[in-house]
Design an enzyme around this catalytic site. Sequence first.
Site, mmCIF file in Angstrom:
data_model
loop_
_atom_site.group_PDB
_atom_site.id
_atom_site.type_symbol
_atom_site.label_atom_id
_atom_site.label_comp_id
_atom_site.label_asym_id
_atom_site.label_seq_id
_atom_site.Cartn_x
_atom_site.Cartn_y
_atom_site.Cartn_z
ATOM 1 N N ARG A 31 32.393 39.247 31.472
ATOM 2 C CA ARG A 31 32.076 38.269 32.525
ATOM 3 C C ARG A 31 32.100 36.847 31.988
ATOM 4 N NH1 ARG A 31 26.601 39.751 34.911
ATOM 5 N NH2 ARG A 31 26.268 40.227 32.721
ATOM 6 N N ASN A 65 29.421 42.462 37.381
ATOM 7 C CA ASN A 65 29.476 43.868 36.998
ATOM 8 C C ASN A 65 29.256 44.723 38.232
ATOM 9 O OD1 ASN A 65 29.880 43.432 34.266
ATOM 10 N ND2 ASN A 65 27.716 43.581 33.754
#
Length: 92
Positions: free
Chosen positions: A21, A39
Site C-alpha cells: 500500500r 487491503n
Amino acid sequence: MSTTKTVSVVITGRVQGVAYRAWTEGEARRRGLSGHVRNRADGAVEALFSGPEAAVDAMVEACREGPAAARVADVAVRPAEAPPGDGFRILG
C-alpha cells in the site's frame, strides 16, 4: 490534451504485509494520479487509479511487480468511475 482514465485493480499474491500500500501510494503520487489503495479481507490489495491514460497504464504495469518483497500473482483491471476530489491516499 490527455484523456483521463480511471480503473479499479485487484492485486493478488503475497501483497499484504510487504508495504504494498505504501509503495502504491508513492508510485501513484509520483505519477500525479488520484484515487486510493486498501487491503481486502481476502488477502488482496485493491486500488483505484485516475489520471492521464498513459500514467494510469504505467501504474497498472508497475503493480505487476510491486515493491521488492511482494510476489504478485495477478492484477485484475476493470473500468471504474473517477473518485471524488484530488490526491491519492491509503484507506483503512
